[in-house]
Design a protein around this motif. Structure first.
Motif, PDB file in Angstrom:
ATOM      1  N   VAL A  38     -10.671 -12.279 -12.897  1.00  0.00           N
ATOM      2  CA  VAL A  38     -10.845 -10.671 -12.647  1.00  0.00           C
ATOM      3  C   VAL A  38      -9.857 -10.122 -11.587  1.00  0.00           C
ATOM      4  CG1 VAL A  38     -12.373  -9.073 -11.375  1.00  0.00           C
ATOM      5  CG2 VAL A  38     -13.291 -11.004 -12.882  1.00  0.00           C
ATOM      6  N   ALA A  39      -9.112  -9.026 -12.088  1.00  0.00           N
ATOM      7  CA  ALA A  39      -8.120  -8.515 -11.146  1.00  0.00           C
ATOM      8  C   ALA A  39      -8.646  -7.614 -10.173  1.00  0.00           C
ATOM      9  CB  ALA A  39      -7.242  -7.584 -12.109  1.00  0.00           C
ATOM     10  N   GLU A  40      -7.782  -7.446  -8.901  1.00  0.00           N
ATOM     11  CA  GLU A  40      -8.142  -6.634  -7.894  1.00  0.00           C
ATOM     12  C   GLU A  40      -7.726  -5.117  -8.130  1.00  0.00           C
ATOM     13  OE1 GLU A  40      -9.530  -8.109  -5.006  1.00  0.00           O
ATOM     14  OE2 GLU A  40      -9.513  -9.923  -5.838  1.00  0.00           O
ATOM     15  N   VAL A  41      -8.492  -4.238  -7.488  1.00  0.00           N
ATOM     16  CA  VAL A  41      -7.953  -2.858  -7.517  1.00  0.00           C
ATOM     17  C   VAL A  41      -6.667  -2.919  -6.776  1.00  0.00           C
ATOM     18  CG1 VAL A  41      -8.604  -0.502  -6.961  1.00  0.00           C
ATOM     19  CG2 VAL A  41     -10.428  -2.107  -7.633  1.00  0.00           C
ATOM     20  N   ASP A  42      -5.585  -2.187  -7.141  1.00  0.00           N
ATOM     21  CA  ASP A  42      -4.240  -2.221  -6.734  1.00  0.00           C
ATOM     22  C   ASP A  42      -3.746  -0.991  -7.001  1.00  0.00           C
ATOM     23  OD1 ASP A  42      -1.690  -2.397  -5.923  1.00  0.00           O
ATOM     24  OD2 ASP A  42      -2.046  -4.831  -5.547  1.00  0.00           O
ATOM     25  N   ASP A  43      -3.274   0.028  -6.310  1.00  0.00           N
ATOM     26  CA  ASP A  43      -2.533   1.265  -6.601  1.00  0.00           C
ATOM     27  C   ASP A  43      -1.268   1.069  -6.418  1.00  0.00           C
ATOM     28  OD1 ASP A  43      -4.764   2.456  -7.521  1.00  0.00           O
ATOM     29  OD2 ASP A  43      -5.477   3.343  -5.457  1.00  0.00           O
ATOM     30  N   GLU A  44      -0.567   0.019  -6.012  1.00  0.00           N
ATOM     31  CA  GLU A  44       0.586   0.013  -5.781  1.00  0.00           C
ATOM     32  C   GLU A  44       1.499  -1.142  -6.930  1.00  0.00           C
ATOM     33  OE1 GLU A  44       2.522   1.955  -3.819  1.00  0.00           O
ATOM     34  OE2 GLU A  44       0.554   2.805  -3.130  1.00  0.00           O
ATOM     35  N   SER A  45       0.861  -2.179  -6.964  1.00  0.00           N
ATOM     36  CA  SER A  45       1.545  -3.432  -7.729  1.00  0.00           C
ATOM     37  C   SER A  45       2.083  -2.942  -8.887  1.00  0.00           C
ATOM     38  CB  SER A  45       0.774  -4.516  -7.707  1.00  0.00           C
ATOM     39  OG  SER A  45       1.140  -5.504  -8.669  1.00  0.00           O
ATOM     40  N   ALA A  46       3.455  -3.360  -9.351  1.00  0.00           N
ATOM     41  CA  ALA A  46       3.683  -3.240 -10.636  1.00  0.00           C
ATOM     42  C   ALA A  46       3.442  -4.647 -11.609  1.00  0.00           C
ATOM     43  CB  ALA A  46       5.412  -3.052 -10.645  1.00  0.00           C
ATOM     44  N   THR A  47       2.956  -5.810 -11.019  1.00  0.00           N
ATOM     45  CA  THR A  47       2.731  -6.788 -11.388  1.00  0.00           C
ATOM     46  C   THR A  47       1.358  -7.396 -11.828  1.00  0.00           C
ATOM     47  OG1 THR A  47       2.624  -8.019  -9.462  1.00  0.00           O
ATOM     48  CG2 THR A  47       4.828  -7.935 -10.122  1.00  0.00           C
ATOM     49  N   GLY A  48       0.550  -6.350 -11.549  1.00  0.00           N
ATOM     50  CA  GLY A  48      -0.817  -6.713 -12.082  1.00  0.00           C
ATOM     51  C   GLY A  48      -2.012  -5.665 -11.249  1.00  0.00           C
ATOM     52  N   GLY A  49      -3.137  -6.121 -11.652  1.00  0.00           N
ATOM     53  CA  GLY A  49      -4.152  -5.343 -10.878  1.00  0.00           C
ATOM     54  C   GLY A  49      -4.646  -3.937 -11.578  1.00  0.00           C
ATOM     55  N   VAL A  50      -5.768  -3.568 -11.133  1.00  0.00           N
ATOM     56  CA  VAL A  50      -6.139  -2.529 -11.741  1.00  0.00           C
ATOM     57  C   VAL A  50      -6.300  -1.233 -10.952  1.00  0.00           C
ATOM     58  CG1 VAL A  50      -8.725  -2.954 -11.223  1.00  0.00           C
ATOM     59  CG2 VAL A  50      -8.294  -1.455 -13.198  1.00  0.00           C
ATOM     60  N   ARG A  51      -5.791  -0.073 -11.347  1.00  0.00           N
ATOM     61  CA  ARG A  51      -5.582   1.240 -10.584  1.00  0.00           C
ATOM     62  C   ARG A  51      -6.945   1.760 -10.288  1.00  0.00           C
ATOM     63  NH1 ARG A  51      -0.838  -0.396  -9.567  1.00  0.00           N
ATOM     64  NH2 ARG A  51       0.879   0.676 -10.489  1.00  0.00           N
ATOM     65  N   SER A  52      -7.226   2.351  -8.946  1.00  0.00           N
ATOM     66  CA  SER A  52      -8.451   2.834  -8.655  1.00  0.00           C
ATOM     67  C   SER A  52      -9.013   3.939  -9.199  1.00  0.00           C
ATOM     68  CB  SER A  52      -8.465   3.050  -7.187  1.00  0.00           C
ATOM     69  OG  SER A  52      -7.425   4.073  -6.889  1.00  0.00           O
ATOM     70  N   TYR A  53      -7.990   4.847 -10.133  1.00  0.00           N
ATOM     71  CA  TYR A  53      -8.413   5.840 -10.869  1.00  0.00           C
ATOM     72  C   TYR A  53      -9.084   5.400 -12.204  1.00  0.00           C
ATOM     73  CZ  TYR A  53      -3.720   5.436 -13.199  1.00  0.00           C
ATOM     74  OH  TYR A  53      -2.744   4.749 -13.809  1.00  0.00           O
ATOM     75  N   ALA A  54      -8.938   3.950 -12.556  1.00  0.00           N
ATOM     76  CA  ALA A  54      -9.486   3.516 -13.969  1.00  0.00           C
ATOM     77  C   ALA A  54     -10.801   2.978 -13.616  1.00  0.00           C
ATOM     78  CB  ALA A  54      -8.652   2.492 -14.507  1.00  0.00           C
TER      79      ALA A  54
END
Ligand SMILES: NC(=O)c1ccc[n+]([C@@H]2O[C@H](COP(=O)([O-])OP(=O)(O)OC[C@H]3O[C@@H](n4cnc5c(N)ncnc54)[C@H](OP(=O)(O)O)[C@@H]3O)[C@@H](O)[C@H]2O)c1
Length: 316
Positions: free
Chosen positions: A277-293
Motif C-alpha cells: 500500500v502506497a503512502e500519500v505523497d504530493d511531491e515524489s516522482a518515484t511513487g506514492g498516491v497524490r492527495s487529490y486522488a
C-alpha cells in the motif's frame, strides 16, 4: 520465501493460494496485464471470466493460457467499455450465465489516444477507463454481492500524477486536448472511484483497491508516436526516478496481490504499487498516491457525476 515487492511475479504472489471455487472477472483480459492476471489466477484454480471487445482476440488469449494451464476454467464475454449499451447487454448476459463474481478486476484501459469520444459522447480515455468501469461495476454488483471474497481491483497508474480529475471540464470541451492530461484525469478517476466504492460497499463486505502496476511494455503504448515515447520516457526517468521496466508477470503481480492478500482484508480504499500500500505523497516522482486522488469529497463529487452521466444505479 523472499519478501513480496517490486520484482515479484504473479506466480510468486499467488504461491500457496488456492483460488478454486472463486470466480474472477477481468476486463481487458485479451492482452498484456489482464491476460497475465487471468492466466495466473486460472493456474491457481479460479474460474476466470475474460472480458474483451473482440471475440477473436479473446479466443487467442484463451488458447495461449490453455497452452500452459491445460485445465484452466475460462469463459469469455464480449464487452465494449466505450458503450453503455454494450455494457448493459454484456452484464445482462453475465447475470444469466454466472452465479457470482468473487473478484472483479477493472483492468482494461486506453492511454494517450488521439482526441475522440465513446459511443455516449464521453472523452475516450475517461469514458473507457473510468465511466465504462463505473457502469460495469454497478451492473455486476448483484453478482459480486453473491460472492465470498468480494474484492474490486481498479487498475490506475502512476500516470495519475499527471493531473487531478478536472470537474470543470472532464471531457476537454472547453480547452485544448492533451493526451497525457487526459490519461492523468482518467487514472485519478480510477483511484477516486476506489475510494467511493470502499465508502459505500464496505458495509456489504465488498472492498476496493486501486493499483499502479509499474511500467510494462504491453499494447498500451499503441497510440504513441516516437516523439511521445521520448517525451514520456524523459518525464518518467527525470529527477533520478530509477525507472526500470517490469516484465508482464511482474506488472500483473500487484493486481493479483490486491485481489488476494490476506493482510488487505477489510482495508480497501487504498492505492497499491509494487505489492504494497502506497503512502500519500504530493511531491515524489518515484511513487506514492497524490492527495487529490484519495480526497473523499472529490470521490463523492465524481460518484455523483458518474451516476448522472452513466445512469448507473448503485443500491447504496
Ligand atoms: N503497461 C503499463 O506500463 C501500465 C502502467 C500503468 C497502468 N497501466 C494500466 O494497466 C491496465 C492494463 O494495461 P496493459 O498495459 O495490459 O495494456 P494493453 O495490453 O493495451 O491492454 C489493455 C486492454 O484493455 C482493452 N480495452 C481497451 N479499450 C477497451 C474498450 N473500449 N472496451 C473493452 N476493452 C478495452 C484492450 O482491448 P483491445 O485489445 O481490444 O484493444 C486490452 O485488452 C490499463 O488500465 C493501464 O492503464 C499499465
Amino acid at each position: 520465501m523472499s519478501a513480496i515487492g517490486w520484482s515479484s511475479t504473479t506466480d510468486e504472489v499467488l504461491a500457496g493460494e488456492d483460488l478454486s471455487g472463486l470466480t474472477v472477472f477481468v476486463t481487458g483480459a485479451n492482452s498484456g496485464l489482464g491476460q497475465e492476471t487471468a492466466r495466473a489466477m486460472a493456474a491457481k484454480g479460479a474460474h476466470v471470466v475474460m472480458a474483451g471487445r473482440d471475440q477473436a482476440k479473446l479466443d487467442e488469449a484463451v488458447a495461449a493460457i490453455r497452452a500452459s494451464v491445460t485445465d484452466a476454467q475460462l469463459d469469455t464475454i464480449t464487452l465494449d467499455l466505450g458503450s453503455l449499451e454494450s455494457i448493459r447487454a454484456a452484464t445482462s448476459r453475465a447475470r444469466q450465465r454466472f452465479a457470482k463474481i468473487d473478484i472483479l478486476i477493472n483492468n482494461a484501459g486506453v492511454m494517450a489516444c488521439p482526441f475522440g469520444h465513446t459511443a455516449d459522447g464521453f472523452e475516450m480515455q475517461v469514458g473507457t477507463n473510468h465511466f465504462g468501469h463505473f457502469a460495469l461495476t454497478a451492473e455486476l454488483l448483484p453478482l459480486i454481492e453473491a460472492g465470498t471474497n468480494k474484492r474490486i481491483v481498479n487498475l490506475s497508474s502512476r500516470g495519475h500524477h499527471f493531473a487531478p480529475f478536472n470537474f470543470d471540464d472532464p471531457h476537454f470541451e472547453r480547452r485544448a486536448y492533451d493526451p497525457w492530461e487526459s490519461y492523468g484525469n482518467s487514472k485519478t478517476a480510477n483511484i477516486l472511484f476506489t475510494v467511493g466504492l470502499e465508502a459505500r460497499l464496505a458495509v456489504l463486505g465488498i472492498h476496493a483497491y486501486a493499483v499502479h502496476p509499474g511500467g510494462i511494455q504491453t499494447n498500451l503504448g499503441r497510440h504513441m508516436t516516437e516523439e511521445m515515447v521520448a517525451t514520456l520516457m524523459a518525464r518518467v526517468t527525470s529527477k533520478d526516478t530509477g525507472f526500470a521496466w517490469k516484465t508482464i508477470p511482474q506488472g500483473a503481480a500487484t493486481s493479483c496481490w490486491a485481489a488476494t492478500a490476506p493482510e488487505l482484508e477489510g482495508k480497501g480504499g487504498v492505492y497499491c504499487e509494487d505489492c504494497h500500500v502506497a503512502e500519500v505523497d504530493d511531491e515524489s516522482a518515484t511513487g506514492g498516491v497524490r492527495s487529490y486522488a484519495v480526497n473523499p469529497s472529490y470521490a463523492d463529487q465524481l460518484w455523483k457525476l458518474s451516476e448522472e452521466l452513466t445512469g448507473a444505479a448503485y443500491p447504496v
